[in-house]
Design an enzyme around this catalytic site. Structure first.
Site, PDB file in Angstrom:
ATOM      1  N   HIS A  83       0.833  -1.218   0.000  1.00  0.00           N
ATOM      2  CA  HIS A  83       0.000   0.000   0.000  1.00  0.00           C
ATOM      3  C   HIS A  83       0.870   1.272   0.000  1.00  0.00           C
ATOM      4  CE1 HIS A  83       1.003   0.866   4.191  1.00  0.00           C
ATOM      5  NE2 HIS A  83       0.951  -0.437   4.382  1.00  0.00           N
ATOM      6  N   ARG A 132      -6.069   0.677   3.860  1.00  0.00           N
ATOM      7  CA  ARG A 132      -4.926   1.253   3.126  1.00  0.00           C
ATOM      8  C   ARG A 132      -4.542   0.395   1.927  1.00  0.00           C
ATOM      9  NH1 ARG A 132      -3.196  -0.592   8.210  1.00  0.00           N
ATOM     10  NH2 ARG A 132      -1.229  -1.773   8.373  1.00  0.00           N
ATOM     11  N   GLU A 186      -1.503  -6.856   7.519  1.00  0.00           N
ATOM     12  CA  GLU A 186      -0.165  -6.605   8.078  1.00  0.00           C
ATOM     13  C   GLU A 186       0.043  -7.507   9.288  1.00  0.00           C
ATOM     14  OE1 GLU A 186       2.850  -6.209   8.121  1.00  0.00           O
ATOM     15  OE2 GLU A 186       3.035  -4.093   7.545  1.00  0.00           O
ATOM     16  N   HIS A 256       0.639  -5.627   2.426  1.00  0.00           N
ATOM     17  CA  HIS A 256       1.419  -4.883   3.422  1.00  0.00           C
ATOM     18  C   HIS A 256       2.885  -5.324   3.452  1.00  0.00           C
ATOM     19  CE1 HIS A 256      -2.422  -3.450   5.097  1.00  0.00           C
ATOM     20  NE2 HIS A 256      -2.842  -4.598   4.584  1.00  0.00           N
TER      21      HIS A 256
HETATM   22  O1  LIG Z   1       4.093  -0.492  11.467  1.00  0.00           O
HETATM   23  C1  LIG Z   1       3.891  -1.465  10.729  1.00  0.00           C
HETATM   24  O2  LIG Z   1       2.800  -2.077  10.698  1.00  0.00           O
HETATM   25  C2  LIG Z   1       4.990  -1.963   9.829  1.00  0.00           C
HETATM   26  C3  LIG Z   1       4.845  -1.451   8.428  1.00  0.00           C
HETATM   27  O3  LIG Z   1       4.743  -0.064   8.373  1.00  0.00           O
HETATM   28  O4  LIG Z   1       6.207  -1.524  10.349  1.00  0.00           O
HETATM   29  P1  LIG Z   1       7.600  -2.285  10.201  1.00  0.00           P
HETATM   30  O5  LIG Z   1       8.385  -1.513   9.183  1.00  0.00           O
HETATM   31  O6  LIG Z   1       8.212  -2.212  11.561  1.00  0.00           O
HETATM   32  O7  LIG Z   1       7.368  -3.701   9.796  1.00  0.00           O
END
Ligand SMILES: O=C(O)[C@@H](CO)OP(=O)(O)O
Length: 328
Positions: A83, A132, A186, A256
């Protein structure tokens, strides 16, 4: 203090991974770049003979694809898009499964992603349950030259299914089904969700927070490790998405950072050491060709100003050529 970058610090790991492990330097550069780097070159195949047989674009697409065309071709396209920038990416907050929208920059990234894939046929779209990713898919498909309309399937209850039925075969042909699945969400960030990434690093130490964010099997407090996220995302990919590709359908997945890292780990047969150095930029589409049961990485399709004539396979070249003939 909030910063908008969550990726820049991994640049050196990215390039060392790239040098050591990637047989596809140009194509993978998109995947490993930091968010401040811009794409330069891609492993596009330059095209093509004007003698290519003319096939009507509709014949190459879902709903319009003839069985004969499908049977002849064991090849399909898989596009992955993380996204665009979300409101919490901008604020540098751990997001996980919290459902926040895109920022204006994220909207622009999704539109740019759409321009990159506007000549690639898409038969079916998979997205997570989170807005998103869905916004990104919708905004990107709005740029597509075929102008088919992505329609979210509501199968959560029989009433939802019934109430969203389409009663025109012609309208169905001009639609692209969008399947949403929590398995593509995610990684669930547990008690870190909503916390500022930099402040959390100051509180718990850089090393601990880096371990939570980028180790393979250490989960954040009450959250999912990448390994746990990969288990459900890859199982869903194998059960629901791979059969579509085997069936000759061209698939777009809008998801994600961590659910896509998990899927790429599977596609590129990365080890758990390799995947922890893999970073994905927001809003950059990545193309794979599924052929003879295997995945061939083709990098990111060029943007409109980056190349004139290109294609990633003969079939995609024909598709683009026929769109050109039909629409320009
Ligand atoms: O905050 C989150 O959900 C993820 C992606 O933005 O962060 P990270 O980069 O730590 O995996």
């Amino acid at each position: 203090m909030a910063t908008s970058s969550s990726h820049a610090t991994f640049g050196s790991l990215q390039s060392s991974y790239l040098n050591k492990h990637s047989p596809f330097h140009k194509g993978t550069a998109m995947i490993f770049m930091t968010k401040f780097e811009r794409p330069t070159r891609f492993d596009a195949i330059r095209v093509f003979s004007s003698a290519s047989p003319v096939i009507h674009p509709v014949q190459l697409l879902s709903n319009g694809t003839s069985d004969a065309t499908r049977k002849k071709s064991s090849e399909s396209a898989l596009i992955l898009i993380r996204h665009g920038e979300s409101s919490w990416n901008e604020k540098n907050l751990f997001t996980g499964c919290v459902d926040v929208p895109l920022t204006q920059k994220g909207v622009d990234e999704a539109i740019e992603a759409g321009k990159r894939i506007k000549n690639i046929p898409v038969d079916i779209i998979f997205s997570s349950h989170l807005i998103r990713a869905q916004m990104t898919a919708m905004l990107a498909m709005n740029q597509h030259r075929r102008k088919k309309v992505p329609v979210i399937e509501h199968n959560e209850s029989s009433r939802a299914q019934e109430w969203s039925e389409i009663f025109s075969e012609e309208t169905k042909k001009q639609s692209i089904p969008v399947i949403t699945a929590w398995q593509l969400n995610e990684r669930m960030y547990g008690e870190l969700q909503g916390l500022n990434k930099q402040e959390t690093a100051q509180k718990f130490g850089n090393e601990k927070v880096h371990e939570w964010r980028r180790s393979y099997d250490v989960p954040p407090p009450n959250g999912e490790s990448l390994e746990m996220c990969a288990k459900r995302a890859v199982a869903y990919f194998k059960d629901q998405i791979e059969p579509q590709l085997m069936n000759g359908k061209n698939v777009l997945i809008a998801a994600h950072g961590n659910s896509l890292r998990s899927i790429i780990m599977y596609l590129d047969k990365l080890t758990s050491e390799q995947v922890i150095n893999l970073e994905l930029s927001t809003g950059i589409p990545m193309l794979y060709i599924f052929k003879d049961g295997g995945f061939i990485r083709r990098g990111s399709p060029p943007g409109p100003t980056e190349a004139s004539v290109y294609a990633f396979s003969k079939k995609l070249a024909q598709y683009r050529q026929n769109l050109d003939n039909m629409m320009l």
